[in-house]
Motif scaffolding. Sequence first.
Motif, PDB file in Angstrom:
ATOM      1  N   GLU A   1       0.921  -1.264  -0.053  1.00 42.56           N
ATOM      2  CA  GLU A   1      -0.151   0.015  -0.119  1.00 42.56           C
ATOM      3  C   GLU A   1       0.702   1.227  -0.058  1.00 42.56           C
ATOM      4  O   GLU A   1       0.461   2.424  -0.802  1.00 42.56           O
ATOM      5  CB  GLU A   1      -0.807  -0.073   1.275  1.00 42.56           C
TER       6      GLU A   1
ATOM      7  N   TYR B   1       0.814   4.320  -2.784  1.00 43.47           N
ATOM      8  CA  TYR B   1       0.821   5.733  -2.675  1.00 43.47           C
ATOM      9  C   TYR B   1       1.912   6.420  -3.130  1.00 43.47           C
ATOM     10  O   TYR B   1       1.752   7.494  -3.859  1.00 43.47           O
ATOM     11  CB  TYR B   1       0.546   6.199  -1.003  1.00 43.47           C
ATOM     12  N   GLU B   2       3.114   5.884  -2.874  1.00 40.54           N
ATOM     13  CA  GLU B   2       4.389   6.544  -3.441  1.00 40.54           C
ATOM     14  C   GLU B   2       4.593   6.893  -4.811  1.00 40.54           C
ATOM     15  O   GLU B   2       4.791   7.734  -5.544  1.00 40.54           O
ATOM     16  CB  GLU B   2       5.714   5.717  -2.667  1.00 40.54           C
TER      17      GLU B   2
ATOM     18  N   LEU C   1       2.026   6.539  -6.926  1.00 40.36           N
ATOM     19  CA  LEU C   1       1.027   7.625  -7.471  1.00 40.36           C
ATOM     20  C   LEU C   1       1.248   9.070  -7.198  1.00 40.36           C
ATOM     21  O   LEU C   1       0.786   9.879  -8.024  1.00 40.36           O
ATOM     22  CB  LEU C   1      -0.375   7.279  -6.561  1.00 40.36           C
ATOM     23  N   LYS C   2       1.825   9.275  -5.768  1.00 41.36           N
ATOM     24  CA  LYS C   2       2.235  10.505  -5.774  1.00 41.36           C
ATOM     25  C   LYS C   2       3.231  11.197  -6.840  1.00 41.36           C
ATOM     26  O   LYS C   2       3.452  12.327  -7.169  1.00 41.36           O
ATOM     27  CB  LYS C   2       2.777  10.610  -4.222  1.00 41.36           C
TER      28      LYS C   2
ATOM     29  N   LYS D   1      -5.371  10.399  -8.421  1.00 35.97           N
ATOM     30  CA  LYS D   1      -5.302  11.312  -7.398  1.00 35.97           C
ATOM     31  C   LYS D   1      -6.344  12.100  -6.797  1.00 35.97           C
ATOM     32  O   LYS D   1      -6.537  12.522  -5.559  1.00 35.97           O
ATOM     33  CB  LYS D   1      -3.978  12.296  -7.463  1.00 35.97           C
TER      34      LYS D   1
ATOM     35  N   VAL E   1      -8.389   9.911  -4.151  1.00 37.31           N
ATOM     36  CA  VAL E   1      -7.777   9.255  -2.975  1.00 37.31           C
ATOM     37  C   VAL E   1      -7.266  10.225  -2.006  1.00 37.31           C
ATOM     38  O   VAL E   1      -7.115  11.309  -2.109  1.00 37.31           O
ATOM     39  CB  VAL E   1      -6.464   8.287  -3.537  1.00 37.31           C
TER      40      VAL E   1
ATOM     41  N   ARG F   1      -5.241  12.495   0.512  1.00 36.16           N
ATOM     42  CA  ARG F   1      -3.811  13.011   0.232  1.00 36.16           C
ATOM     43  C   ARG F   1      -2.828  12.157   1.127  1.00 36.16           C
ATOM     44  O   ARG F   1      -3.079  12.082   2.261  1.00 36.16           O
ATOM     45  CB  ARG F   1      -3.784  14.555   0.280  1.00 36.16           C
ATOM     46  N   TYR F   2      -1.578  11.737   0.670  1.00 36.54           N
ATOM     47  CA  TYR F   2      -0.695  11.094   1.199  1.00 36.54           C
ATOM     48  C   TYR F   2       0.527  11.949   1.712  1.00 36.54           C
ATOM     49  O   TYR F   2       1.197  12.829   0.919  1.00 36.54           O
ATOM     50  CB  TYR F   2      -0.133   9.900   0.167  1.00 36.54           C
TER      51      TYR F   2
ATOM     52  N   THR G   1       5.181   8.474   5.489  1.00 29.60           N
ATOM     53  CA  THR G   1       4.947   7.465   6.539  1.00 29.60           C
ATOM     54  C   THR G   1       5.873   7.913   7.962  1.00 29.60           C
ATOM     55  O   THR G   1       6.698   8.795   7.685  1.00 29.60           O
ATOM     56  CB  THR G   1       5.560   6.097   6.176  1.00 29.60           C
TER      57      THR G   1
ATOM     58  N   LEU H   1       1.109   4.944   7.903  1.00 29.17           N
ATOM     59  CA  LEU H   1       0.939   5.963   6.486  1.00 29.17           C
ATOM     60  C   LEU H   1       0.268   7.276   7.123  1.00 29.17           C
ATOM     61  O   LEU H   1      -0.789   7.121   7.997  1.00 29.17           O
ATOM     62  CB  LEU H   1       0.074   5.178   5.663  1.00 29.17           C
TER      63      LEU H   1
ATOM     64  N   LEU I   1      -2.113  10.214   6.218  1.00 17.32           N
ATOM     65  CA  LEU I   1      -3.059  10.557   5.147  1.00 17.32           C
ATOM     66  C   LEU I   1      -3.895  11.741   5.848  1.00 17.32           C
ATOM     67  O   LEU I   1      -4.175  11.874   6.911  1.00 17.32           O
ATOM     68  CB  LEU I   1      -4.053   9.268   4.878  1.00 17.32           C
TER      69      LEU I   1
END
Length: 408
Positions: free
Chosen positions: A78, A82-83, A85-86, A97, A100, A102-103, A106, A119, A121
């Motif tokens: 997971e 996120y990484e 996608l970012k 994006k 989902v 915002r990330y 970690t 994570l 978020l």
Amino acid sequence: MTTVDPDDDVEKLPHIQWDSAAVPGPSGCMFPGEMTPLECQIAGHPFSGEKQTIGMLVCTRTGRILKPATKVILGEREIAFYENLKNSHDPVATELKKFVPRYYGTTELRVFNNRTKFLMLRNITKGMAEPCVIDIKIGSRTWDPLATPEKRRTEELKYAESKRTYGFCITGYQVYSVLTGQLRKYDRDYGKQLGVAGVVEALDDFLNLIPGKPVCRQLVSEILTYLYKIERLFNMQRKYRFYSSSLLVAYDAQHLRQHCPLKDDSSVPHSVPKVKEMICGSVPCKVPNQYSSGTNDLMFKSRMKRSMSEPVSMPCEQIPNESKSCNLNANVDRLCRSSPSHFSFSCTNDVTKDDDVPVDKCKWVRVRMIDFTHVFPGENNELDRNYRDGIQMLIRLLSLIKKSDCMH
């Protein structure tokens, strides 16, 4: 768990410990000063010192959610999603994006004396006074390509009736009553027992639908606006396959009470005191109906069940052609034109804006895709029909609620 053996560095981390004699926290857990369990967590394991399970946290200083990566392989998968996608500028990733959380990367905490990764978020309910939240797992198939035969059999048995009929299932929700302010929570054990009619009743309850009264069209339309755009994305994207992923839908019951008043019912105050919550666990519970209207109520329920609860075959049409895509765009445009003042906001995740958005600018309805531990690359340049079909069925049910003969 994504933990390592205690070392010198772990002593320096903010830590969560279990003290069976302590009163604060769930089951005697003690938390760092700016961390607290997420009150509106409705799926997954909550914090328990006795069972040593790790739940979700919220940072009171930043408002960010901390989601534990409690299983090594799934957690790292997971995080990698996120990484990627970012950092991706791919058109599909750019569009995804928007839907989902915002990330923010970690962080690590010391939990029960072990290093645990979380994570960070954006909180979908930030700024909401009375957050109503529902977790809807999308797809009739929830097992991924790497699942063992035993895991596949287990997944096929979970929420079987709901997934077979609708292509999605409700894993839990919480709702503040628009009339009484009472908070009710329904956990995953409750969701597992929902049948065909139960799913419809749960959606009715989550939307604060009162028998004999019109549904708040603005609320349903706001949710449908998000869903149509996600559906449009899944009628095009072939890059990913989502298994056992959920939609998190949230709205503010206080806003609903103040801005979508009940028709011909001036006796209902715009604000009511919050009352003690009712938690519905493994046994499905019927909340006392304080607003029943006798015969009219029964007729209303009968009509809704006939129109919405009949099993429907999952769609299996071919890949949409250009004309079908145009029809999808027309559906969204037509929905927006039906109430233009309600759809002036841009459907984005505010990825370029500051995290501390003023409360009065926060939207009162939000929908986000969550849970990406079972995301795999697309295969054979085909659409993710498993996810797309579940979205379409959810749209169908919500559209039927909106079009019921008791609405405005």
